[in-house]
Write an enzyme that holds these catalytic residues in place. Sequence first.
Site, PDB file in Angstrom:
ATOM      1  N   GLY A  64       0.811  -1.207   0.000  1.00  0.00           N
ATOM      2  CA  GLY A  64       0.000   0.000   0.000  1.00  0.00           C
ATOM      3  C   GLY A  64       0.846   1.259   0.000  1.00  0.00           C
ATOM      4  O   GLY A  64       0.593   2.203  -0.767  1.00  0.00           O
ATOM      5  N   ASP A  65       1.857   1.294   0.850  1.00  0.00           N
ATOM      6  CA  ASP A  65       2.754   2.451   0.902  1.00  0.00           C
ATOM      7  C   ASP A  65       3.477   2.649  -0.425  1.00  0.00           C
ATOM      8  O   ASP A  65       3.614   3.773  -0.918  1.00  0.00           O
ATOM      9  CB  ASP A  65       3.779   2.261   2.017  1.00  0.00           C
ATOM     10  N   SER A  66       3.967   1.555  -0.992  1.00  0.00           N
ATOM     11  CA  SER A  66       4.727   1.661  -2.242  1.00  0.00           C
ATOM     12  C   SER A  66       3.840   2.117  -3.392  1.00  0.00           C
ATOM     13  O   SER A  66       4.259   2.922  -4.227  1.00  0.00           O
ATOM     14  CB  SER A  66       5.382   0.323  -2.575  1.00  0.00           C
TER      15      SER A  66
END
Length: 402
Positions: free
Chosen positions: A173-175
């Site tokens: 999700g962060d990436s």
Amino acid sequence: MSARTGAGPLAGIKVIELGAFIAGPFCGQILADLGADVVKVEPPSGGDAMRQWGAVQRDGKSLWWPVIARNKQSVTLDLRTAEGQEIVRKLAREADVLIENFRPGTLEKWNLSPEALQADNERLIVGRVSGFGQTGPYRNRAGFGAIAEAMAGLRNLAGYPDQPPPRVGVSIGDSLAGMFTAIGILAALEARHGSGRGQTVDVGITDSILGILESVVSEYSATGAIRRRTGSTLPGIAPSNLYPTGDGSWILIAGNGDGIFRRLATAMGRPELGEDPRYATHRERGIRQRELDDLIASWTRTRTMADLLDLMEEHGVPAGPVSDAADVAGNPHFRERGSVVDIETEDYGTLAMQGVVPRLSETPGSIRWVGPPLGAHTDRILADRLGLDEQALAGLRARGVI
């Protein structure tokens, strides 16, 4: 293999990276890999948390930091001080891009809102990453990638229906949020050519998860169907699954096109399956998915991985092993393409890591150095860009600003 060198397509673009952890810094990594001049601002005490993160370390040092901070310059600033905030404002006056991934309202609290910064530099592009975005009823909630993956529906699709939904083994999700922010920044740079003005790029991690959910929401909207966890298969897409090999491994075979399935049947020594009305079409194979998977698995169990891969290549059937880090690091295809490269480092010796994505033919990006020591570039950046002399720098250091 050594990393490629070169200016990169974003050479000359000045970026200030604020924030920590993954989403914002991964956006900065993408821009830095493509040649941007990225100045990463870190707290003087400890720096970015990524300097310590990672379940596996070498001599107490993070093996994540060399990757996510590569090609960046480290400047220490205490953004909670008025002097630190003023230094960021001055740096932003000559910057093209500022990236931040604080909770919404943090920049405003520090008098560093996009509006304030763009009043001094109308060409500035501000990339903002947060859990839920800058607007909406959830905007002020704390939100890491794992929370966004759950709330935006991704976790509900992962794993098996009789087990709790697992996480992917990386911070996907962060990436994804970092990647979408980089895309937004590149689009804003292009728009600036016509308008002469920067703008704000607002990305929520939840937005990024929703952006890759394919037809999941539309399926529900049109039919009321809610896609569920289905393990290693997609319902109705057959054959496309993991199959056991005779030497104790797993091979993924995707023979779900009509022509591809006929080739798979020939490779299996069962060409008649490709013409059998029960399996000849996409729809019929989907109806008999489990039956077909059992049939293929009974065949793959009699062959080694190497034998199966050779057969699949010979017959033009997409297939591949389930690789671990050792397999990836030694894969000759990844090595030849520069998808995995060896970088010489002071702290780790020769360190393998993923290469630059995407690959550009005329102005390729490059890995010029790995994540730097904390504050390695503070004096030079503040002296060269702001004209601070040794006495001024010493004063800032004594007051804990840098």
